[in-house]
Design a protein around this motif. Structure first.
Motif, PDB file in Angstrom:
ATOM      1  N   ARG A  22       5.675  14.966   4.615  1.00 37.95           N
ATOM      2  CA  ARG A  22       4.686  15.687   3.595  1.00 37.95           C
ATOM      3  C   ARG A  22       5.119  15.086   2.162  1.00 37.95           C
ATOM      4  NH1 ARG A  22       6.211  21.878   3.665  1.00 37.95           N
ATOM      5  NH2 ARG A  22       8.303  21.015   3.168  1.00 37.95           N
ATOM      6  N   THR A  23       6.101  14.665   1.564  1.00 35.40           N
ATOM      7  CA  THR A  23       6.193  14.391   0.402  1.00 35.40           C
ATOM      8  C   THR A  23       5.442  12.756   0.183  1.00 35.40           C
ATOM      9  OG1 THR A  23       8.276  15.302  -0.116  1.00 35.40           O
ATOM     10  CG2 THR A  23       7.788  13.122  -1.262  1.00 35.40           C
ATOM     11  N   TYR A  24       5.625  12.124   1.220  1.00 35.38           N
ATOM     12  CA  TYR A  24       4.850  10.862   1.167  1.00 35.38           C
ATOM     13  C   TYR A  24       3.244  10.972   1.618  1.00 35.38           C
ATOM     14  CZ  TYR A  24       9.472   8.548   1.684  1.00 35.38           C
ATOM     15  OH  TYR A  24      10.619   8.108   1.543  1.00 35.38           O
ATOM     16  N   PHE A  25       2.936  11.930   2.149  1.00 39.12           N
ATOM     17  CA  PHE A  25       1.487  11.971   2.207  1.00 39.12           C
ATOM     18  C   PHE A  25       0.796  12.572   0.998  1.00 39.12           C
ATOM     19  CE2 PHE A  25      -1.960  14.550   3.875  1.00 39.12           C
ATOM     20  CZ  PHE A  25      -2.796  13.635   4.451  1.00 39.12           C
ATOM     21  N   LEU A  26       1.720  13.618   0.453  1.00 41.65           N
ATOM     22  CA  LEU A  26       1.062  14.111  -0.769  1.00 41.65           C
ATOM     23  C   LEU A  26       0.972  12.914  -1.766  1.00 41.65           C
ATOM     24  CD1 LEU A  26       0.083  16.571  -2.478  1.00 41.65           C
ATOM     25  CD2 LEU A  26       2.565  17.235  -3.122  1.00 41.65           C
ATOM     26  N   ALA A  27       1.949  12.153  -1.882  1.00 37.04           N
ATOM     27  CA  ALA A  27       2.099  11.330  -3.197  1.00 37.04           C
ATOM     28  C   ALA A  27       0.937  10.241  -2.569  1.00 37.04           C
ATOM     29  CB  ALA A  27       3.431  10.556  -3.111  1.00 37.04           C
ATOM     30  N   ALA A  28       0.559   9.915  -1.582  1.00 41.58           N
ATOM     31  CA  ALA A  28      -0.514   8.959  -0.832  1.00 41.58           C
ATOM     32  C   ALA A  28      -1.726   9.360  -1.292  1.00 41.58           C
ATOM     33  CB  ALA A  28      -0.010   8.436   0.188  1.00 41.58           C
ATOM     34  N   ARG A  29      -1.750  10.398  -1.474  1.00 43.62           N
ATOM     35  CA  ARG A  29      -3.527  10.977  -1.730  1.00 43.62           C
ATOM     36  C   ARG A  29      -3.804  10.557  -3.343  1.00 43.62           C
ATOM     37  NH1 ARG A  29      -4.345  17.092   0.066  1.00 43.62           N
ATOM     38  NH2 ARG A  29      -6.285  16.612  -0.513  1.00 43.62           N
ATOM     39  N   LEU A  30      -2.763  10.225  -4.111  1.00 38.77           N
ATOM     40  CA  LEU A  30      -3.046   9.785  -5.410  1.00 38.77           C
ATOM     41  C   LEU A  30      -3.259   8.300  -5.420  1.00 38.77           C
ATOM     42  CD1 LEU A  30       0.054  11.547  -7.220  1.00 38.77           C
ATOM     43  CD2 LEU A  30      -2.489  12.294  -7.038  1.00 38.77           C
ATOM     44  N   LEU A  31      -3.433   7.448  -4.174  1.00 42.39           N
ATOM     45  CA  LEU A  31      -3.597   6.326  -4.261  1.00 42.39           C
ATOM     46  C   LEU A  31      -4.871   6.069  -3.727  1.00 42.39           C
ATOM     47  CD1 LEU A  31      -0.436   5.148  -2.139  1.00 42.39           C
ATOM     48  CD2 LEU A  31      -0.606   4.705  -4.477  1.00 42.39           C
ATOM     49  N   SER A  32      -5.570   4.705  -4.082  1.00 42.36           N
ATOM     50  CA  SER A  32      -7.029   4.265  -3.565  1.00 42.36           C
ATOM     51  C   SER A  32      -6.921   4.273  -2.109  1.00 42.36           C
ATOM     52  CB  SER A  32      -7.235   2.852  -3.953  1.00 42.36           C
ATOM     53  OG  SER A  32      -6.160   1.947  -3.591  1.00 42.36           O
ATOM     54  N   PRO A  33      -8.133   4.481  -1.539  1.00 46.20           N
ATOM     55  CA  PRO A  33      -8.307   4.515   0.017  1.00 46.20           C
ATOM     56  C   PRO A  33      -7.498   3.406   0.754  1.00 46.20           C
ATOM     57  CG  PRO A  33     -10.157   5.415  -1.087  1.00 46.20           C
ATOM     58  CD  PRO A  33      -9.191   4.659  -2.152  1.00 46.20           C
ATOM     59  N   ASP A  34      -7.667   2.185   0.266  1.00 42.76           N
ATOM     60  CA  ASP A  34      -6.825   0.880   0.994  1.00 42.76           C
ATOM     61  C   ASP A  34      -5.350   1.324   1.069  1.00 42.76           C
ATOM     62  OD1 ASP A  34      -7.372   0.498  -1.580  1.00 42.76           O
ATOM     63  OD2 ASP A  34      -7.289  -1.669  -1.473  1.00 42.76           O
ATOM     64  N   ARG A  35      -5.025   1.354  -0.076  1.00 43.75           N
ATOM     65  CA  ARG A  35      -3.513   1.564  -0.229  1.00 43.75           C
ATOM     66  C   ARG A  35      -2.877   2.676   0.389  1.00 43.75           C
ATOM     67  NH1 ARG A  35      -4.307  -0.281  -6.370  1.00 43.75           N
ATOM     68  NH2 ARG A  35      -3.079  -2.221  -6.604  1.00 43.75           N
ATOM     69  N   ARG A  36      -3.888   3.684   0.241  1.00 44.27           N
ATOM     70  CA  ARG A  36      -3.249   4.927   1.197  1.00 44.27           C
ATOM     71  C   ARG A  36      -3.237   4.752   2.510  1.00 44.27           C
ATOM     72  NH1 ARG A  36      -7.752   8.844   0.584  1.00 44.27           N
ATOM     73  NH2 ARG A  36      -7.343   8.463  -1.569  1.00 44.27           N
ATOM     74  N   ARG A  37      -4.120   4.013   2.895  1.00 46.28           N
ATOM     75  CA  ARG A  37      -4.180   3.452   4.482  1.00 46.28           C
ATOM     76  C   ARG A  37      -2.877   2.732   4.898  1.00 46.28           C
ATOM     77  NH1 ARG A  37     -10.059   3.498   3.815  1.00 46.28           N
ATOM     78  NH2 ARG A  37      -9.722   1.014   3.407  1.00 46.28           N
ATOM     79  N   ALA A  38      -2.621   1.705   4.095  1.00 52.54           N
ATOM     80  CA  ALA A  38      -1.470   0.938   4.270  1.00 52.54           C
ATOM     81  C   ALA A  38      -0.133   1.738   4.241  1.00 52.54           C
ATOM     82  CB  ALA A  38      -1.265  -0.256   3.262  1.00 52.54           C
ATOM     83  N   VAL A  39      -0.098   2.650   3.424  1.00 52.77           N
ATOM     84  CA  VAL A  39       0.954   3.469   3.156  1.00 52.77           C
ATOM     85  C   VAL A  39       1.410   4.219   4.448  1.00 52.77           C
ATOM     86  CG1 VAL A  39       2.120   5.452   1.928  1.00 52.77           C
ATOM     87  CG2 VAL A  39       1.228   3.404   0.690  1.00 52.77           C
ATOM     88  N   HIS A  40       0.188   4.714   4.978  1.00 50.36           N
ATOM     89  CA  HIS A  40       0.380   5.751   6.189  1.00 50.36           C
ATOM     90  C   HIS A  40       0.720   4.724   7.362  1.00 50.36           C
ATOM     91  CE1 HIS A  40      -2.782   8.557   4.317  1.00 50.36           C
ATOM     92  NE2 HIS A  40      -1.609   8.913   3.981  1.00 50.36           N
ATOM     93  N   ALA A  41       0.139   3.452   7.301  1.00 48.49           N
ATOM     94  CA  ALA A  41       0.585   2.777   8.668  1.00 48.49           C
ATOM     95  C   ALA A  41       1.969   2.407   8.772  1.00 48.49           C
ATOM     96  CB  ALA A  41      -0.445   1.225   8.474  1.00 48.49           C
ATOM     97  N   LEU A  42       2.524   2.032   7.344  1.00 46.43           N
ATOM     98  CA  LEU A  42       4.000   1.686   7.264  1.00 46.43           C
ATOM     99  C   LEU A  42       4.771   2.962   7.468  1.00 46.43           C
ATOM    100  CD1 LEU A  42       3.884  -0.317   3.876  1.00 46.43           C
ATOM    101  CD2 LEU A  42       4.408  -1.166   6.157  1.00 46.43           C
ATOM    102  N   TYR A  43       4.472   4.059   7.248  1.00 46.11           N
ATOM    103  CA  TYR A  43       5.058   5.369   7.346  1.00 46.11           C
ATOM    104  C   TYR A  43       5.275   5.459   8.907  1.00 46.11           C
ATOM    105  CZ  TYR A  43       6.798  10.078   7.902  1.00 46.11           C
ATOM    106  OH  TYR A  43       7.377  11.322   8.196  1.00 46.11           O
ATOM    107  N   ALA A  44       4.043   5.495   9.554  1.00 41.99           N
ATOM    108  CA  ALA A  44       3.730   5.765  10.977  1.00 41.99           C
ATOM    109  C   ALA A  44       4.824   4.885  11.778  1.00 41.99           C
ATOM    110  CB  ALA A  44       2.410   5.649  11.237  1.00 41.99           C
ATOM    111  N   PHE A  45       4.629   3.632  11.460  1.00 43.31           N
ATOM    112  CA  PHE A  45       5.701   2.623  12.216  1.00 43.31           C
ATOM    113  C   PHE A  45       6.973   2.952  12.260  1.00 43.31           C
ATOM    114  CE2 PHE A  45       8.266  -1.183  12.296  1.00 43.31           C
ATOM    115  CZ  PHE A  45       7.759  -1.602  13.635  1.00 43.31           C
TER     116      PHE A  45
END
Length: 311
Positions: A22-45
């Motif tokens: 939840r914390t990472y997801f909320l913070a990632a919403r402040l990123l640009s779409p391409d960076r956000r997708r990358a952060v989600h990929a790293l988190y999911a792994f």
């Protein structure tokens, strides 16, 4: 590979992040779409690997070996492979796209092996903070270092790495403090024994606190000590946020502020960590994110308190 398949893989990672981080997801919403997708990929792994470890499967170590081989094979080929394996596809694509050093993933997987009974690296207790930092080098610092190329820096990458690693360790220690009861239930004590011993705390006392739901005064003093150590790490990490690309700073400040506030919640609860999992309320999380997006306030609680030492 089709664009639709790749997008579906990243969306799968986004759903994992939304459900579990939840914390990472909320913070990632402040990123640009391409960076956000990358952060989600790293988190999911990281989450997928963590689920293997915590699932208690007898072949968990072998599963980690297979994941590492498949990841490295795809990196060697320069091809993220089949988007039908969404997490492996997305993380490989992210690593290749941003040039993330593969060594950070090897170190991460070695730390995960330290959580797997039967692995030669397995540990369920850590005698000293130096021993724990060996674990956190992969479980925490490496995560910060994986993120750096995605976030971007205004200085050479190596200059931004120490504070990024410190922030990862601060997050990890915060998790250890929040999750003491859950870890005891799995017969694990991450926080180092010599620090506990300095306050007259041994494993039997921690087990007693968990069984009775009461925090012994000696444990309360030790927890206060660990919180102070963790806040020192946040202080060491905060200057590094200014080394990041300006557009990503609000997101990282948000994540750091929200995690630091978990420490505040532990204190507010009078250290009832054996019966209560400290959580920052949703309204507070949204307020912090909105504040950081608007430019922040140096007088704010959370990070402000960490920075000025007012806690």
């Amino acid at each position: 590979m089709t664009e639709t398949g790749a997008l579906a893989a990243y969306r799968h990672c986004e759903r994992i992040a939304a459900a579990h981080g939840r914390t990472y997801f909320l913070a990632a919403r402040l990123l640009s779409p391409d960076r956000r997708r990358a952060v989600h990929a790293l988190y999911a792994f990281a989450r997928e690997v963590d689920d293997i470890v915590d699932g208690g499967a007898k072949d968990a170590a072998a599963q980690l070996d297979r994941i590492e081989r498949r990841l490295l094979d795809r990196l060697d080929a320069g091809d993220p492979g089949d988007p039908g394996e969404p997490v492996l596809f997305a993380v490989t694509d992210t690593i290749l796209r941003y040039g993330i050093a593969r060594g950070h993933f090897r170190v991460f997987l070695d730390s995960m092996r330290m959580d797997v009974p039967g692995s030669p690296l397995f540990r369920d207790r850590y005698p000293t903070m130096a021993d724990l930092r060996v674990y956190m080098r992969g479980s925490a610092a490496a995560i910060g270092l994986q993120l750096l190329p995605v976030l971007g820096t205004t200085v050479p990458l190596a200059e931004a790495e120490p504070p990024a690693a410190a922030l990862g360790e601060a997050f990890q220690l915060t998790n250890f403090l929040r999750d003491i009861a859950e870890d005891l239930d799995r017969d694990r004590v991450y926080l180092p024994a010599d620090d506990w011993t300095a306050f007259g705390v041994d494993p039997a006392l921690l087990t007693h606190c968990r069984r009775t739901g009461r925090t012994d005064p000696r444990v309360r003093r030790a927890l206060s000590h660990f919180i102070a150590l963790t806040r020192d790490l946040y202080r060491a990490a905060l200057p590094g946020i200014d080394l990041l690309h300006p557009r990503v700073r609000p997101a990282i400040r948000t994540a750091a502020a929200l995690y630091a506030e978990i420490l505040d919640e532990i204190e507010r609860s009078d250290y009832t960590v054996f019966t209560h999992r400290a959580v920052v309320p949703n309204h507070r999380r949204l307020w912090v994110a909105a504040r950081e997006f608007a430019g922040g306030d140096p007088r704010r609680p959370g990070l402000g308190a960490v920075t000025t030492g007012n806690k």
